[in-house]
Design a protein around this motif. Structure first.
Motif, short mmCIF file in Angstrom:
data_model
loop_
_atom_site.label_atom_id
_atom_site.label_comp_id
_atom_site.label_asym_id
_atom_site.label_seq_id
_atom_site.Cartn_x
_atom_site.Cartn_y
_atom_site.Cartn_z
N GLU B 250 -53.46 12.45 24.87
CA GLU B 250 -53.10 12.27 26.28
C GLU B 250 -51.86 13.07 26.63
OE1 GLU B 250 -54.87 7.89 27.35
OE2 GLU B 250 -52.77 8.03 26.78
N SER B 252 -50.68 15.70 25.21
CA SER B 252 -50.97 17.12 25.20
C SER B 252 -51.71 17.54 26.48
CB SER B 252 -51.81 17.44 23.97
OG SER B 252 -52.29 18.74 24.04
N LEU B 253 -52.75 16.79 26.82
CA LEU B 253 -53.52 17.14 28.02
C LEU B 253 -52.68 16.99 29.28
CD1 LEU B 253 -56.93 15.47 27.17
CD2 LEU B 253 -56.40 17.90 27.15
N ALA B 254 -51.82 15.96 29.30
CA ALA B 254 -51.00 15.74 30.49
C ALA B 254 -49.98 16.85 30.69
CB ALA B 254 -50.29 14.39 30.40
N LEU B 255 -49.73 17.62 29.63
CA LEU B 255 -48.79 18.74 29.76
C LEU B 255 -49.51 20.03 30.13
CD1 LEU B 255 -46.53 17.87 26.75
CD2 LEU B 255 -45.81 17.97 29.12
N ALA B 257 -52.36 21.25 28.64
CA ALA B 257 -53.08 21.93 27.56
C ALA B 257 -54.57 21.88 27.85
CB ALA B 257 -52.79 21.25 26.22
#
Lengths: 294, 381
Positions: B250, B252-255, B257
């Motif tokens: 989460e 990582s994706l929220a940044l 990616a």
């Protein structure tokens, strides 16, 4: 959660029934729930009649939510567990995409005027603009530096000087620089819980989002660490629009400008924080904020 | 007066008997294992370390580890003493002593020299197998766990993979023989073939794209072993991926990616210790398999190591030694145990091979256990 106070629940059901009548749904939303609306010009996030389902439309966990979130302010989403406030928050940067069967079944969420669930919206670009801080601090098991630089690196920024600058600036903004500047290369997991959460905030703001979503950022922290995060939120709000989900009503009064109260997947009331906690128009809100249920 | 005094003695007795039987059965297993290890070590250790034997000798029998297997020649010399030596040594011996009396000469195939060929062959098979199995296995696990929609199709794929684990190894052997050895799999571009074209020749660029068989080869054997160990690797990878906290993905994706960036930077690095541990365990399994390689790769006897003068395979993108047959420890043990009569002279090869092979597998298993403990200590979140 409602077993201790059955009476307010039945009151609430009346409101719920009124809400689902299609003809005057909007009228009710504006008259009863949102007496002091934010105009579309001031809003950075417009939530327009949104329903959301985790199981492909069989049951909705959010029902016809409508309200606007103002730019450059702190908006708190409150309500008892399971009321849908976290779900709504996760709709705003499409984190719910991770659940295969999740779906916005009705309405539109517009951020900076753009419907974020439209086909031409890339969720990756959206998430660069709408950052998120999670309930349980979750730094990667990497160094402090690598954690803050992560978002920039995945966006392809390799220049050491740019990264150094961004890491320092973000850590300073997150009020963590002084504590960690001598050990940027040691593991982030060696920090205390409060420091780890501030590191996660630094990591989020390092990619310069417009909006920062915070999902109960203090629920795993002690009161002193919580106070520091709250100070930080106050400092960050002139740069970012902040939407914070919280269980802690005192926290909502301390940090937020606007508060939205949710119950059973519906928006019950949305107004200035002082109004919500001082003089709410819906009786369920008053019952909740005064601790009579929830 | 004790209110809790035991009243029913027979009940207690039954309890004690039940406990005794269970304990006895459990310790029988332990006793069997200890006996097997002890017996192998008692017979095999003196072969590897002659200094421990009654006759004495070197500390480590380097010949046994570095020489290729040969025919063992047994004979009685002029003094009536029984002698045995590998055939090359015997040839030299007769050359040096042309007058030596050699009586009752007897040759035992495969039982002389050392086990360098099988050791190297097994190592190469394991390397080829693990490279192939890890590439396909990790890819499949990542796809199933991270990308695929969890529906009926994925469920069926998982079921198929699980069933693959239950297939007898001899079936893998025959499958490998039919598919990897006999089926023309390897595309090669050749010119000047004339009119005598092989099957499936595709004309292009003034020549032909033809397909060659791998034959009985290191590559075919390694790939067969890979298919066999694949279910283990996939299951272990999926477990490792599932153990990664959701928060990493989460965050990582929220940044911002992409899914692949998220997997590459926030999931796989933290799953790799688990994958590594599982693959070492997989190694111990494939190293010991006989059935899959006896049709696809292994030969009982080979006078040279794989890279020494392998014949040209005519495929420019595959090194020659990969298409050459090899010796392998399990098959070698099968050969010397099943085809050679056990005498005082041949026993050394039989016992020594088993002992060294057991050491090899135990070493892999210990490495796997060590890695697991090491990473468990180091990686906590």
């Amino acid at each position: 959660m409602v077993t201790t106070a059955p009476a307010p629940k039945s009151d609430l059901m009346n409101v719920t029934e009124k809400n689902v009548e299609p003809s005057d749904k909007h009228v009710i939303a504006h008259v009863d729930n949102n007496p002091n609306p934010i105009s579309a010009e001031d809003a950075v996030i417009e939530i327009d009649d949104v329903s959301f389902s985790y199981d492909g439309g069989k049951t909705n966990v959010l029902n016809n939510i409508s309200f606007n979130i103002p730019a450059g302010k702190v908006t708190a989403l409150i309500g008892p567990s399971g009321c849908g406030k976290s779900t709504l928050l996760r709709c705003l940067n499409r984190m719910n995409d991770l659940v295969d069967t999740s779906e916005v079944t009705n309405g539109q969420i517009r951020i900076m005027g753009q419907d974020i669930n439209a086909n031409e919206v890339d969720p990756i670009e959206l998430r660069k603009q709408v950052g998120m801080v999670f309930q349980k601090y979750n730094p990667f098991p990497k160094s402090i530096y690598d954690n803050v630089a992560y978002g920039l690196r995945v966006q392809g920024i390799k220049s050491k000087s740019k990264l150094d600058e961004a890491v320092e600036k973000s850590l300073q903004r997150a009020a963590l620089w002084k504590e960690v500047k001598d050990r940027l290369n040691s593991s982030a997991l060696g920090l205390s819980g409060g420091q780890q959460q501030r590191l996660c905030i630094a990591r989020t703001i390092a990619v310069s989002p417009k909006i920062v979503l915070m999902d109960e950022p203090c629920s795993a922290l002690d009161p002193i660490a919580t106070a520091r995060i709250e100070e930080l939120i106050a400092e960050l709000q002139d740069e970012f629009t902040i939407v914070i989900v919280t269980h802690n009503m005192q926290q909502a009064t301390r940090v937020s400008d606007r508060t939205a109260f949710f119950y059973l997947g519906r928006l019950i009331e949305y107004d200035d924080t002082t109004t919500i906690f001082g003089n709410p128009s819906v009786s369920q809100t008053e019952d909740y904020v005064s601790g009579r249920f929830g | 007066m004790n209110p809790f005094k035991s009243s029913n003695n027979s009940r207690k007795k039954k309890d004690a008997i039940g406990r005794l039987i269970l304990a006895l059965l459990t310790y029988t297993i332990l006793a069997c294992a200890i006996f097997i290890f002890y017996d192998i070590a008692r017979k095999g250790l003196p072969v590897l370390m002659p200094v421990l034997s009654e006759k004495g000798g070197e500390v480590i029998n380097t010949d046994f580890l570095t020489r290729m297997p040969e025919t063992l020649v047994e004979f009685t010399d002029g003094d009536g003493k029984k002698q045995s030596m590998p055939s090359t040594d015997f040839t030299e011996f007769t050359k040096k002593n042309p007058d030596a009396i050699v009586l009752n000469k007897k040759a035992n195939a495969y039982s002389g020299g050392g086990i360098a060929g099988p050791l190297v062959g097994t190592a190469l098979l394991v390397i080829v197998c693990m490279i192939a199995a890890l590439i396909v296995g990790v890819a499949a696990a990542v796809y199933l766990n991270e990308y695929a929609k969890q529906g009926r199709l994925v469920g069926m794929i998982r079921l198929a993979i699980m069933n693959l684990a239950g297939v007898p190894s001899i079936v893998f052997g025959l499958f490998g023989f039919a598919f990897f050895c006999l089926f023309p799999l390897i595309p090669v571009f050749e010119t000047g073939l004339g009119t005598d074209l092989p099957k499936f020749a595709i004309p292009m660029f003034g020549g032909h794209l033809i397909f060659k068989q791998l034959g009985n080869s290191l590559l075919a054997g390694g790939l067969t072993l890979a298919v066999m160990v694949l279910p283990v690797i996939i299951a272990a990878c999926e477990e490792s991926l599932k153990a990664i906290p959701k928060g990493f993905r989460e965050a990582s994706l929220a940044l911002g990616a992409t899914k692949w960036q998220c997997i590459r930077t926030a999931v796989l690095p933290y799953a790799s210790p688990g994958i590594l541990t599982a693959s070492v365990l997989g190694v111990t399994r494939v190293a010991g398999e006989t059935a899959p390689i006896m049709f696809t790769a292994a030969v009982a006897m080979k006078g040279r190591l794989p890279w020494e003068g392998a014949k040209d395979n005519g495929i420019f993108w595959i090194p020659d030694f990969l298409t050459d047959s090899v010796q392998a420890m399990p098959y070698h043990i099968y050969t010397v145990a099943a085809r050679i009569p056990r005498t005082d002279a041949t026993a050394a090869m039989q016992d020594g091979s088993v002992f060294v092979f057991m050491l090899m597998v135990m070493l892999f298993a210990s490495v796997s256990i060590y890695l697991r403990i090491h990473f468990r200590k180091k990686l906590k979140w």
